[in-house]
Design an enzyme around this catalytic site. Structure first.
Site, short mmCIF file in Angstrom:
data_model
loop_
_atom_site.label_atom_id
_atom_site.label_comp_id
_atom_site.label_asym_id
_atom_site.label_seq_id
_atom_site.Cartn_x
_atom_site.Cartn_y
_atom_site.Cartn_z
N ARG A 1 9.14 85.41 1.78
CA ARG A 1 7.94 84.76 1.26
C ARG A 1 7.04 86.44 0.49
NH1 ARG A 1 4.90 80.45 5.52
NH2 ARG A 1 6.92 79.06 5.13
N LYS B 1 8.36 64.57 14.94
CA LYS B 1 6.62 63.97 14.89
C LYS B 1 6.84 62.92 14.14
CE LYS B 1 5.24 68.99 14.88
NZ LYS B 1 6.02 69.26 13.74
N GLY C 1 9.60 74.49 6.27
CA GLY C 1 9.78 74.84 7.33
C GLY C 1 10.67 74.65 8.02
N GLY D 1 4.56 70.56 5.56
CA GLY D 1 3.57 70.14 5.68
C GLY D 1 3.07 69.78 3.93
P1 AMP Z 1 9.06 68.53 13.00
O1 AMP Z 1 8.20 70.10 13.30
O2 AMP Z 1 8.29 66.96 13.19
O3 AMP Z 1 9.80 69.24 11.53
O4 AMP Z 1 10.06 68.79 13.87
C1 AMP Z 1 11.23 69.47 14.81
C2 AMP Z 1 11.75 70.43 15.61
O5 AMP Z 1 12.13 68.71 15.75
C3 AMP Z 1 12.71 71.14 15.71
O6 AMP Z 1 12.54 71.81 16.47
C4 AMP Z 1 13.99 70.48 16.36
O7 AMP Z 1 14.86 70.96 17.29
C5 AMP Z 1 13.27 69.42 16.98
N1 AMP Z 1 13.56 67.86 16.99
C6 AMP Z 1 15.14 67.63 16.36
N2 AMP Z 1 15.40 66.31 16.81
C7 AMP Z 1 14.98 66.09 18.01
C8 AMP Z 1 15.12 65.49 19.26
N3 AMP Z 1 16.51 64.20 19.33
N4 AMP Z 1 14.91 65.35 20.46
C9 AMP Z 1 13.89 66.47 20.06
N5 AMP Z 1 13.62 67.36 19.20
C10 AMP Z 1 14.19 67.29 18.38
#
Ligand code: AMP
Length: 378
Positions: free
Chosen positions: A42, A179, A332, A355
């Site tokens: 960055r 999420k 991200g 985001g």
């Molecule tokens: P996000 O911030 O929504 O993009 O989520 C990213 C995070 O989701 C990463 O740190 C992953 O470790 C987690 N992740 C991905 N797949 C799973 C899953 N099946 N269960 C729990 N966490 C997950």
């Protein structure tokens, strides 16, 4: 979206003081007892802009947030390590202390923004990754100073909107991560624009539940089950056939024990949880990716930080790298995953904003961009 002004629109800046909002929020690691920048991507990305402003005779002062100090001064979140690296890469640029040491930053305080802008003649927003946030350093300077977008910001916006609005078809979108609640709106938007939407990661289990499949103790957002069911009716959503996971209560993540992962064939019994896509799904998703003209990817397919559960995410990265489609990676965690796999050069564009890139595609604009366009000097 209407065009954004760039630094040429600032006119003559010889001898002027220019404030640049950057996004240097980057992981720090301790080396020999000192916090140090582990990934200077960055900071390096902003050097072209700084050099250009300096070559036009401007005095450049940059500002960023770092982590979440929650409005309190906390040396752990000081920008000092960033300053040291910046000074090596681009001497002569001053970096102000962490914007989030003041509660006014995240509260979008006019008074904080006024203090920030004092003594400056112009403002450049080069912080794409935070421009979906109505924070003071993003929203207030365009009210007080001639303000434009930096070159990386312009590139992010034109690339993401260009690909999203006029893709080479088939457009295959891949969404993952944890999420489902945050990503459902964009998944819906993607299901309208894209030809296929592949859903993996923790998100996928809410879709499984919508189909009445058992998911054990996997991540689920019960409030979104109905919305997922409606989305499945579009016929464009492709969800995993199988999963990999562990017994509930097992440790997993970057530091884990050696318990072996278990393969689940379409259903996950009680006492277990799904943490990655399975072998059949990897194959199905790779086939969809192979047929794509454009690929948009945001969110890992599993807990990629854990080597046992990174196969799904890695297989997606490899399938995209092998395809001839135009490929765009949302920032991200997907960017962190491809960096961890050493595959940063295998894609056409990696956005610096997770985001922000989703919101730009979903809504076609961002608060920080609107603020620049509405700036009275433009
Ligand atoms: P996000 O911030 O929504 O993009 O989520 C990213 C995070 O989701 C990463 O740190 C992953 O470790 C987690 N992740 C991905 N797949 C799973 C899953 N099946 N269960 C729990 N966490 C997950």
């Amino acid at each position: 979206m209407l065009p954004l002004p760039g630094i040429d629109d600032l006119g003559d800046i010889e001898g002027k003081r220019v404030l640049v909002r950057v996004d240097f929020n980057t992981p720090l690691v301790e080396v020999a007892g000192e916090l140090t920048v582990s990934d200077d991507f960055r900071i390096r990305s902003a050097v072209v802009l700084f050099n250009e402003l300096q070559s036009r005779g401007a005095q450049v002062v940059a500002c960023t947030h770092l982590g979440r100090p929650n409005g309190r001064i906390n040396t752990e979140y000081s920008v000092e390590p960033l300053r040291r690296r910046l000074n090596e890469l681009c001497p002569g640029v001053t970096l102000l202390e962490n914007l989030r040491f003041d509660l006014g930053e995240e509260a979008n305080s006019l008074e904080f923004g006024q203090r920030l802008c004092e003594g400056f003649d112009a403002f450049v927003n080069e912080a794409f990754g935070v421009s979906h946030r109505q924070h003071s350093s993003i929203m207030v300077p365009p009210k007080l100073l001639p303000s434009v977008a930096g070159p990386n910001m312009l590139l992010e916006v034109s690339t993401l909107l260009g690909v999203f609005n006029e893709p080479q078809r088939p457009l295959v979108a891949i969404v993952g991560g944890a999420k489902v609640h945050d990503k459902l709106a964009i998944t819906k938007k993607l299901s309208e624009k894209a030809d296929r939407v592949l859903v993996g990661g923790g998100m996928a289990f809410t879709f499984w539940r919508a189909l009445g499949r058992s998911i054990g103790d996997s991540l689920v957002d019960d409030d979104q089950v109905e919305a997922c069911r409606a989305l499945l009716e579009s016929g464009k959503i492709v969800i995993p056939d199988d999963a990999l996971g562990l017994r509930t209560g097992s440790s997993f993540g970057a530091e884990h024990n050696d318990e072996e992962v278990i393969a689940f064939d379409g259903e996950i019994p009680d006492g277990f949880l799904g943490l990655d896509i399975g072998v059949q799904t990897r194959h199905n998703f790779a086939q969809e990716i192979g047929a794509a003209g454009t690929i948009l990817w945001n969110g890992p397919m599993g807990v990629f930080e854990d080597n046992r559960l990174s196969c799904g995410t890695r297989s997606i990265a490899e399938a995209i790298a092998a395809s001839t489609a135009t490929s765009i990676i949302g920032g991200g965690d997907s960017a962190a995953a491809v960096a961890a796999f050493g595959m940063m050069d295998s894609f056409d564009f990696i956005s610096t904003g997770g985001g922000a890139s989703l919101e730009l595609m979903e809504l076609g604009d961002l608060p920080g961009l609107r603020a620049i366009r509405e700036c009275a000097w433009n």
